[in-house]
Design an enzyme around this catalytic site. Structure first.
Site, PDB file in Angstrom:
ATOM      1  CG  HIS A   1       6.100  37.712 -54.332  1.00 20.72           C
ATOM      2  ND1 HIS A   1       6.375  38.287 -53.112  1.00 20.72           N
ATOM      3  CD2 HIS A   1       5.861  36.403 -54.090  1.00 20.72           C
ATOM      4  CE1 HIS A   1       6.310  37.345 -52.176  1.00 20.72           C
ATOM      5  NE2 HIS A   1       5.999  36.203 -52.743  1.00 20.72           N
TER       6      HIS A   1
ATOM      7  CG  ASN B   1       9.045  32.819 -54.783  1.00 18.39           C
ATOM      8  OD1 ASN B   1      10.191  32.963 -55.242  1.00 18.39           O
ATOM      9  ND2 ASN B   1       8.313  33.830 -54.361  1.00 18.39           N
ATOM     10  CD1 TRP B   2      13.029  27.299 -54.165  1.00 22.85           C
ATOM     11  CD2 TRP B   2      15.134  27.141 -54.925  1.00 22.85           C
ATOM     12  NE1 TRP B   2      13.348  25.971 -54.236  1.00 22.85           N
ATOM     13  CE2 TRP B   2      14.628  25.837 -54.712  1.00 22.85           C
ATOM     14  CE3 TRP B   2      16.433  27.281 -55.407  1.00 22.85           C
ATOM     15  CZ2 TRP B   2      15.392  24.694 -54.959  1.00 22.85           C
ATOM     16  CZ3 TRP B   2      17.199  26.146 -55.664  1.00 22.85           C
ATOM     17  CH2 TRP B   2      16.675  24.864 -55.440  1.00 22.85           C
ATOM     18  CE  LYS B   3       8.967  34.166 -50.777  1.00 19.23           C
ATOM     19  NZ  LYS B   3       8.227  34.704 -49.628  1.00 19.23           N
TER      20      LYS B   3
ATOM     21  CB  SER C   1       2.765  30.249 -43.459  1.00 13.83           C
ATOM     22  OG  SER C   1       3.539  31.392 -43.114  1.00 13.83           O
TER      23      SER C   1
ATOM     24  CD  GLU D   1       8.742  38.194 -50.284  1.00 10.18           C
ATOM     25  OE1 GLU D   1       9.498  37.709 -51.147  1.00 10.18           O
ATOM     26  OE2 GLU D   1       8.223  37.522 -49.363  1.00 10.18           O
TER      27      GLU D   1
ATOM     28  N   GLY E   1       6.977  29.309 -50.429  1.00  7.04           N
ATOM     29  CA  GLY E   1       8.281  29.944 -50.273  1.00  7.04           C
ATOM     30  C   GLY E   1       9.234  29.054 -49.499  1.00  7.04           C
ATOM     31  N   GLY E   2       9.347  29.306 -48.206  1.00  4.41           N
ATOM     32  CA  GLY E   2      10.343  28.632 -47.375  1.00  4.41           C
ATOM     33  C   GLY E   2      10.338  27.119 -47.491  1.00  4.41           C
TER      34      GLY E   2
ATOM     35  N   GLY F   1       5.829  33.925 -44.760  1.00  2.60           N
ATOM     36  CA  GLY F   1       7.012  33.765 -43.922  1.00  2.60           C
ATOM     37  C   GLY F   1       6.765  33.924 -42.433  1.00  2.60           C
TER      38      GLY F   1
ATOM     39  CD  GLU G   1       2.377  34.245 -52.513  1.00  4.18           C
ATOM     40  OE1 GLU G   1       2.792  33.110 -52.290  1.00  4.18           O
ATOM     41  OE2 GLU G   1       3.127  35.208 -52.742  1.00  4.18           O
TER      42      GLU G   1
END
Ligand code: 13P
Length: 245
Positions: A90, A9-11, A205, A92, A226-227, A166, A160
């Site tokens: 999600h 997930n590149w957000k 993470s 966010e 994610g990251g 993150g 999640e």
């Protein structure tokens, strides 16, 4: 029985110059796991053209098929651009955009109307976990946002924990296994036998260092990353870890 899925997930990260990262990621597709990346809307078409073998998806879709919703993107439009799946719910978006379970369910249904696979996200906050409510919060989110007719050939659920996203913090493997077992039980209550075919991913993470332990936990069928999905150097070892399980 359930094939592992490792999804990135590149957000709100990535421009056209980032697409080169997808080449080495796409090379992992034959490794016995499903691999997917949810890129920003602006990159869906270019990514789908560049790496046709990789599952490219959206990070969200609107619940309506079309209309006066300035700045939003429909499932039909995402699919037309080349998306094969979308993330919905999600944390966010639940936090930034006040998305409720009802809205998340409507988005999942819109995605299905237009042939997109769905990764449905659920997860508790740290305050909820500290209050001993993690399982009840997550199962209530699932019950509230799972569309009817949920089936394993198009639906994955991603657990999640909000406090793990993150932050570099993760739940223990035992906590992950316990939550995934609870999610699977709730899926069984809601969808019967089909629950056995729905993949339940862990997200928060995930790195090359912890991927084998987390994805190897009982009832974990992959990861939503994610990251560490932003570069092939970090993402490819996670895919390899899943493939080796
Ligand atoms: P991180 O892997 O950066 O913690 O993000 C997880 C996530 O939110 C994926 O959807």
């Amino acid at each position: 029985m359930r094939r592992k899925l490792v999804a990135g997930n590149w957000k709100m990260n990535g421009v056209r110059a980032s697409l080169g990262e997808l080449d080495a990621i796409a090379a992992m597709v034959a490794e016995g796991v499903d691999v997917a990346v949810a890129v920003p809307f602006t990159l869906i078409a270019a990514a789908a053209e560049r790496v046709p073998g990789l599952g490219i998806g959206a990070q969200d879709v609107h619940h309506a098929d079309a209309g006066a919703h300035t700045g939003c993107v429909s499932a039909a439009q995402a699919g037309d651009a080349g998306a094969r799946f979308t993330i919905v719910g999600h944390s966010e978006r639940r936090a930034d955009c006040n998305e409720t379970d009802t809205i998340v369910r409507a988005k999942a249904k819109a995605a299905r109307r237009h042939g997109l696979d769905v990764i449905l996200c659920v997860g508790e906050t740290l305050a909820e976990r500290d209050a001993g409510q993690a399982v009840s919060v997550v199962t209530a989110q699932l019950a509230g946002s799972l569309p009817e007719g949920a089936a394993g050939d198009w639906l994955s659920v991603a657990y999640e924990p909000v406090w793990a996203i993150g932050t570099g913090r993760t739940p223990t493997v035992a906590d992950v296994a316990a939550m995934h077992g609870a999610v699977r039980a709730e899926l069984r209550r809601l969808s019967g036998e089909e629950a056995a075919r729905v993949r339940v991913l862990y997200g928060g993470s995930v790195t090359a260092d912890n991927a084998a332990a987390l994805i190897g936990a009982s009832d974990v069928d992959g990861a939503l990353v994610g990251g560490a999905s932003l570069t092939a150097a970090k993402f490819v070892p996670i895919i390899a870890a899943a493939a080796a399980l």
